[in-house]
Design a protein around this motif. Structure first.
Motif, short mmCIF file in Angstrom:
data_model
loop_
_atom_site.label_atom_id
_atom_site.label_comp_id
_atom_site.label_asym_id
_atom_site.label_seq_id
_atom_site.Cartn_x
_atom_site.Cartn_y
_atom_site.Cartn_z
N ALA A 1 0.83 -1.21 0.00
CA ALA A 1 0.00 0.00 0.00
C ALA A 1 0.86 1.26 0.00
CB ALA A 1 -0.94 -0.01 1.21
N ASP A 2 2.11 1.14 -0.45
CA ASP A 2 3.00 2.30 -0.55
C ASP A 2 2.53 3.22 -1.68
OD1 ASP A 2 4.47 1.08 1.43
OD2 ASP A 2 6.07 0.39 0.08
N VAL A 3 2.72 4.53 -1.47
CA VAL A 3 2.38 5.54 -2.47
C VAL A 3 3.61 6.42 -2.69
CG1 VAL A 3 0.86 7.47 -3.05
CG2 VAL A 3 -0.03 5.54 -1.72
N VAL B 1 9.18 11.26 -3.03
CA VAL B 1 8.50 11.18 -1.74
C VAL B 1 7.95 9.77 -1.61
CG1 VAL B 1 6.58 12.04 -0.35
CG2 VAL B 1 7.90 13.62 -1.78
N SER B 2 8.22 9.12 -0.49
CA SER B 2 7.76 7.75 -0.26
C SER B 2 6.81 7.74 0.94
CB SER B 2 8.95 6.82 0.04
OG SER B 2 9.88 6.83 -1.03
N LEU B 3 5.56 7.36 0.69
CA LEU B 3 4.54 7.30 1.73
C LEU B 3 4.26 5.82 1.99
CD1 LEU B 3 2.26 10.06 0.14
CD2 LEU B 3 4.09 10.37 1.83
N HIS B 4 4.98 5.26 2.95
CA HIS B 4 4.96 3.82 3.14
C HIS B 4 3.76 3.35 3.95
CE1 HIS B 4 8.78 3.11 1.24
NE2 HIS B 4 9.38 4.01 2.00
N GLU B 5 3.31 2.14 3.63
CA GLU B 5 2.20 1.51 4.32
C GLU B 5 2.44 1.44 5.82
OE1 GLU B 5 -0.25 -2.77 4.08
OE2 GLU B 5 1.51 -2.41 2.82
N ILE C 1 -1.97 20.87 -4.99
CA ILE C 1 -2.45 19.53 -5.31
C ILE C 1 -2.15 18.65 -4.11
CG2 ILE C 1 -2.37 17.58 -6.90
CD1 ILE C 1 -3.34 20.21 -8.16
N SER C 2 -3.20 18.20 -3.44
CA SER C 2 -3.06 17.39 -2.24
C SER C 2 -3.26 15.92 -2.56
CB SER C 2 -4.08 17.82 -1.18
OG SER C 2 -3.83 19.14 -0.74
N ILE C 3 -2.40 15.10 -1.99
CA ILE C 3 -2.48 13.65 -2.19
C ILE C 3 -3.10 13.04 -0.94
CG2 ILE C 3 -1.20 11.56 -2.78
CD1 ILE C 3 -1.09 13.84 -4.90
N PHE C 4 -4.38 12.69 -1.04
CA PHE C 4 -5.10 12.10 0.08
C PHE C 4 -5.09 10.57 -0.05
CE2 PHE C 4 -7.01 16.34 -0.15
CZ PHE C 4 -6.98 16.72 1.18
N ILE C 5 -4.86 9.91 1.07
CA ILE C 5 -4.80 8.45 1.07
C ILE C 5 -5.91 7.90 1.97
CG2 ILE C 5 -3.39 6.43 1.63
CD1 ILE C 5 -0.92 8.17 1.18
N GLY C 6 -6.68 6.97 1.44
CA GLY C 6 -7.77 6.36 2.20
C GLY C 6 -7.58 4.87 2.34
N THR C 7 -7.91 4.34 3.49
CA THR C 7 -7.83 2.89 3.72
C THR C 7 -8.98 2.20 3.00
OG1 THR C 7 -9.23 2.94 5.70
CG2 THR C 7 -6.87 3.37 6.01
N SER C 8 -8.94 0.87 2.99
CA SER C 8 -10.01 0.11 2.34
C SER C 8 -11.34 0.30 3.05
CB SER C 8 -9.64 -1.37 2.31
OG SER C 8 -9.40 -1.86 3.63
N ALA C 9 -11.29 0.71 4.33
CA ALA C 9 -12.52 0.92 5.11
C ALA C 9 -12.91 2.39 5.21
CB ALA C 9 -12.34 0.35 6.52
N ALA C 10 -12.23 3.25 4.45
CA ALA C 10 -12.50 4.69 4.54
C ALA C 10 -13.91 5.02 4.06
CB ALA C 10 -11.47 5.45 3.71
N SER C 11 -14.46 6.06 4.65
CA SER C 11 -15.78 6.52 4.24
C SER C 11 -15.67 7.26 2.91
CB SER C 11 -16.36 7.45 5.32
OG SER C 11 -15.54 8.60 5.47
N LYS C 12 -16.79 7.75 2.39
CA LYS C 12 -16.79 8.52 1.16
C LYS C 12 -15.86 9.73 1.31
CE LYS C 12 -19.90 11.05 -1.93
NZ LYS C 12 -21.30 11.50 -2.15
N ALA D 1 -2.96 -4.03 1.13
CA ALA D 1 -4.18 -4.06 1.95
C ALA D 1 -5.34 -3.33 1.30
CB ALA D 1 -3.89 -3.45 3.32
N GLY D 2 -5.09 -2.66 0.19
CA GLY D 2 -6.15 -1.96 -0.53
C GLY D 2 -6.35 -0.54 -0.06
N GLY D 3 -7.33 0.12 -0.66
CA GLY D 3 -7.59 1.52 -0.39
C GLY D 3 -7.51 2.30 -1.67
N GLN D 4 -7.43 3.62 -1.57
CA GLN D 4 -7.32 4.44 -2.76
C GLN D 4 -6.65 5.77 -2.46
OE1 GLN D 4 -11.16 5.78 -4.36
NE2 GLN D 4 -12.13 5.21 -2.42
N VAL D 5 -6.13 6.37 -3.52
CA VAL D 5 -5.49 7.68 -3.44
C VAL D 5 -6.34 8.66 -4.24
CG1 VAL D 5 -3.44 9.04 -4.04
CG2 VAL D 5 -3.19 6.68 -3.25
N VAL D 6 -6.56 9.84 -3.66
CA VAL D 6 -7.27 10.90 -4.37
C VAL D 6 -6.32 12.11 -4.49
CG1 VAL D 6 -9.17 12.56 -4.33
CG2 VAL D 6 -9.57 10.19 -3.63
N ALA D 7 -6.06 12.53 -5.73
CA ALA D 7 -5.32 13.77 -5.96
C ALA D 7 -6.35 14.87 -6.13
CB ALA D 7 -4.45 13.65 -7.20
N ALA D 8 -6.33 15.87 -5.25
CA ALA D 8 -7.37 16.89 -5.24
C ALA D 8 -6.80 18.28 -5.39
CB ALA D 8 -8.18 16.79 -3.94
#
Length: 220
Positions: free
Chosen positions: A32-34, A47-51, A125-136, A154-161
């Motif tokens: 789940a590294d980004v 930049v390394s955003l490790h799990e 530009i913000s890089i938001f990281i959500g877990t697999s159980a994150a809300s909307k 472990a899953g999840g998603q990244v949103v660039a906003a």
């Protein structure tokens, strides 16, 4: 076979006019590294955003011997994952002062998501990281989503906003910018600073511990 799972390229400005560097955010298949980097130097510095929650910005291990003196750390900064809200946190952000945008004719434009800069201030530009159980995803204030990426492991998603700060002025950077340019000139007198040369300047939010990087021109 590539280890990449998803990727997004983005820039602020006009592809045929004044613009920023092209940035890249990507995820990998087995964790789940980004990762976040300027596209042209992603193999050198990122930049390394490790799990694990250990975050870092620095020179990559692959080129360490070429850019880091023996006994020195290859990392410019390290920090831990900020607190999350409903499963989401801001992993990193890039700030683009409007007055630092320049024509960059050799920069990538194909496959790049461009963000209109506006007239004044700065685009973030913000890089938001959500877990697999994150809300909307409902972070505010956000102008719009630039893209979403899947996360491996472990899953999840990244949103660039896209977020904006119309009140930003570059006065806060003046002393730091002069110091950085002076350092470049002292250490690398062979390098000629030009309107197409860019540099990054790391900053942090003292309240949250979040990190961000300014995408700047060297010719101010």
């Amino acid at each position: 076979m590539s280890s990449e799972l998803d990727r997004l390229r983005f820039a602020v400005g006009d592809p045929d006019g004044a613009r920023s560097s092209t940035w890249r955010v990507w995820t990998v298949k087995k964790s789940a590294d980004v990762y976040v980097a300027v596209r042209t130097i992603a193999g050198i510095e990122k930049v390394s955003l490790h799990e694990s929650g250990n975050y870092a910005y620095g020179v990559t291990e692959q080129v360490r011997a070429h850019f880091v003196e023996d006994g020195e750390s290859r990392l410019h900064d390290t920090w831990t994952r900020p607190d999350s809200d409903h499963g989401w946190h801001r992993g990193f952000a890039i700030r683009f002062p409007i007055e630092d945008l320049r024509p960059l004719p050799d920069e990538e434009r194909n496959g790049v998501a461009f963000v209109a800069p506006g007239e004044v201030g700065a685009v973030q530009i913000s890089i938001f990281i959500g877990t697999s159980a994150a809300s909307k995803f409902e972070v505010t204030p956000v102008e719009n989503e630039l893209g979403r990426l899947r996360i491996g492991g472990a899953g999840g998603q990244v949103v660039a906003a896209v977020q904006r700060n119309p009140d930003f002025t570059s006065d806060v950077l003046t002393g730091k910018r002069d110091w950085a340019i002076g350092k470049i000139r002292a250490e690398r007198p062979d390098i000629k600073l030009s309107p197409t040369m860019r540099m990054g300047m790391l900053g942090s939010d003292q309240a949250t511990g979040e990190r961000f990087l300014y995408d700047l021109s060297c010719d101010i």
